[in-house]
Design a protein around this motif. Structure first.
Motif, PDB file in Angstrom:
ATOM      1  N   ASN A  32     -54.079 -23.079  32.448  1.00  0.00           N
ATOM      2  CA  ASN A  32     -54.176 -23.313  33.891  1.00  0.00           C
ATOM      3  C   ASN A  32     -55.631 -23.437  34.342  1.00  0.00           C
ATOM      4  O   ASN A  32     -55.945 -24.228  35.240  1.00  0.00           O
ATOM      5  N   GLU A  43     -51.258 -19.466  28.671  1.00  0.00           N
ATOM      6  CA  GLU A  43     -50.957 -20.119  29.951  1.00  0.00           C
ATOM      7  C   GLU A  43     -52.106 -19.930  30.930  1.00  0.00           C
ATOM      8  O   GLU A  43     -52.444 -20.855  31.683  1.00  0.00           O
ATOM      9  N   TRP A  64     -43.473 -24.506  31.016  1.00  0.00           N
ATOM     10  CA  TRP A  64     -44.793 -24.791  31.593  1.00  0.00           C
ATOM     11  C   TRP A  64     -45.013 -26.293  31.699  1.00  0.00           C
ATOM     12  O   TRP A  64     -45.525 -26.776  32.709  1.00  0.00           O
ATOM     13  N   LYS A  81     -43.674 -23.073  26.205  1.00  0.00           N
ATOM     14  CA  LYS A  81     -44.338 -24.326  26.560  1.00  0.00           C
ATOM     15  C   LYS A  81     -43.439 -25.276  27.351  1.00  0.00           C
ATOM     16  O   LYS A  81     -43.909 -25.983  28.248  1.00  0.00           O
ATOM     17  N   GLU A 108     -47.062 -22.405  21.949  1.00  0.00           N
ATOM     18  CA  GLU A 108     -46.557 -21.270  22.715  1.00  0.00           C
ATOM     19  C   GLU A 108     -45.047 -21.359  22.904  1.00  0.00           C
ATOM     20  O   GLU A 108     -44.510 -22.454  23.118  1.00  0.00           O
ATOM     21  N   MET A 156     -51.062 -25.270  25.041  1.00  0.00           N
ATOM     22  CA  MET A 156     -49.729 -24.659  25.108  1.00  0.00           C
ATOM     23  C   MET A 156     -48.796 -25.104  23.989  1.00  0.00           C
ATOM     24  O   MET A 156     -47.665 -24.628  23.898  1.00  0.00           O
TER      25      MET A 156
END
Length: 398
Positions: free
Chosen positions: A263, A259, A301, A298, A295, A292
């Motif tokens: 970002n 993450e 996010w 995800k 992940e 992501m």
């Protein structure tokens, strides 16, 4: 124009909280008078008492008396301990806070500059946590003063902010290397500065005029102007360099998460989007999405980052809450619209009733403002899509 529900609009200038006085102003004044009789009016013993007296005056709502007490205490501390004695620090911070609460930003600005010089005196920047914090706070203050047009300085402020960050970055790179985590706050500051420079409104003066018989009307640019013009002309590249350096630092950190890396990549896409370079922006948004994909978190996010369009930049750099913007009117406007794949507002419908000239002016301005806003677009399954049926409430200052 800003959203009322945007947490970026709630940040304020960081100023010191009022001190808790040990006694009433009347008692402390009596103590001060006795100390003057016993030790003289320039005794170093008076400064701590004056600090407490200023705090007591503040507690009693007597700001003018507090300012006088703090100012005299600072003077005595300098007379007895030198211009940059640490003993004046608390009084300087209290004086600045009092000026800010009273709206005297020009006076606060002078003291902020002195406080930063005090913090910097005799210190090695990269190794001093107190000085690092002071640099970041002073740069943030300079940004707010610039946005508020408090002293009508424009490019000198931006050049000054740039110097603060550059000096810090150079010190840290020289002592800790190019991937030191200590760089992150300063690199983020450089990114915010690049956003400011990207919307620079222009100089009020182009320099001083040197008029002679041979060269009447010749404009002489100052060194600060020349440096700013270089910043402005190469601003996109400088901003991109800061963002990529920040991404490099994050990628080199052993505890950085997917993450964190996504970002950092996302911020680069936002910079392209801000400059309407849509093709690379869309490509990098997809790359951030892909980081992501494997992940476990995800979904959350994706929803937070791409679930709906976000007004750019994702920074507090233009934050209206912390800045004493010199505007006279504040209006709330409800707007229905869509956001295109390129992150532009389309199909705009102002749903607020506009009655009276002020309301009509506000809605007209809101329409123009929204047309100029750049959005991070909505993504679904890694692809940029049009965001329909947007309904948001904005506040505008004008």
């Amino acid at each position: 124009m800003f959203r009322e529900d945007d947490p970026r609009a709630a940040a304020k200038f960081l100023i010191a909280e009022p001190l808790d006085p040990p006694a009433s102003a009347k008692e402390l004044l009596a103590t001060l008078e006795q100390q003057e009789l016993d030790n003289g009016p320039m005794s170093p013993l008076l400064a701590p008492t004056l600090q407490n007296l200023g705090a007591a005056y503040l507690a009693e709502g007597k700001d003018r008396q507090a300012i006088r007490a703090f100012s005299r205490g600072i003077h005595l501390a300098r007379v007895n301990g030198g211009l940059y004695t640490p003993s004046q620090t608390t009084m300087l911070e209290q004086l600045i806070a009092t000026h800010v609460r009273n709206g005297n930003y020009a006076a606060a600005d002078d003291q902020q500059a002195y406080l930063y010089r005090l913090k910097r005196f005799g210190q090695q920047h990269a190794d001093n946590e107190d000085l690092r914090a002071a640099t970041l706070r002073y740069a943030d203050w300079m940004r707010g003063v610039y946005l508020g047009d408090i002293d009508y300085q424009r490019f000198p402020r931006l050049v000054g902010i740039n110097d603060l960050y550059d000096d810090a970055i150079e010190d840290i790179v020289n002592t800790q290397g190019e991937t030191s985590p200590e760089l992150l706050n300063y690199l983020q500051g450089k990114v915010a500065l690049s956003y400011l420079v990207s919307v620079y409104p222009g100089e009020k003066e182009t320099g001083f005029r040197a008029s002679t018989t041979q060269m009447a009307g010749f404009d002489v640019a100052s060194e600060a102007q020349l440096r700013f013009w270089r910043m402005r002309d190469h601003n996109f590249r400088y901003g991109l360099q800061s963002l990529k350096h920040k991404e490099k630092v994050i990628s080199a950190m052993p505890n950085s998460s997917a993450e964190d890396r996504a970002n950092a990549h996302l911020a680069i896409a936002d910079w392209y989007q801000w400059h309407r370079r849509y093709a690379p922006a869309i490509r990098i948004y997809r790359e951030a999405w892909a980081i992501m994909e494997s992940e476990p978190g995800k979904g959350e996010w994706y929803a937070k980052t791409f679930g709906e369009p976000l007004e750019l930049p994702e920074e507090t750099v233009f934050n209206p809450g912390a800045v004493p913007v010199g505007t006279t009117k504040l209006a709330e406007v409800v707007i229905d619209f869509a956001v295109s794949r390129h992150g532009e507002a389309v199909d705009i419908d102002i749903t607020t009733d506009a009655t009276g000239e002020d309301a009509k002016s506000a809605t007209n301005r809101a329409y123009r403002y929204l047309r100029s806003v750049r959005f991070r677009p909505k993504l679904q399954d890694g692809n940029v899509v049009v965001a329909e049926n947007m309904h948001r409430t904005y506040k505008i200052r004008y």
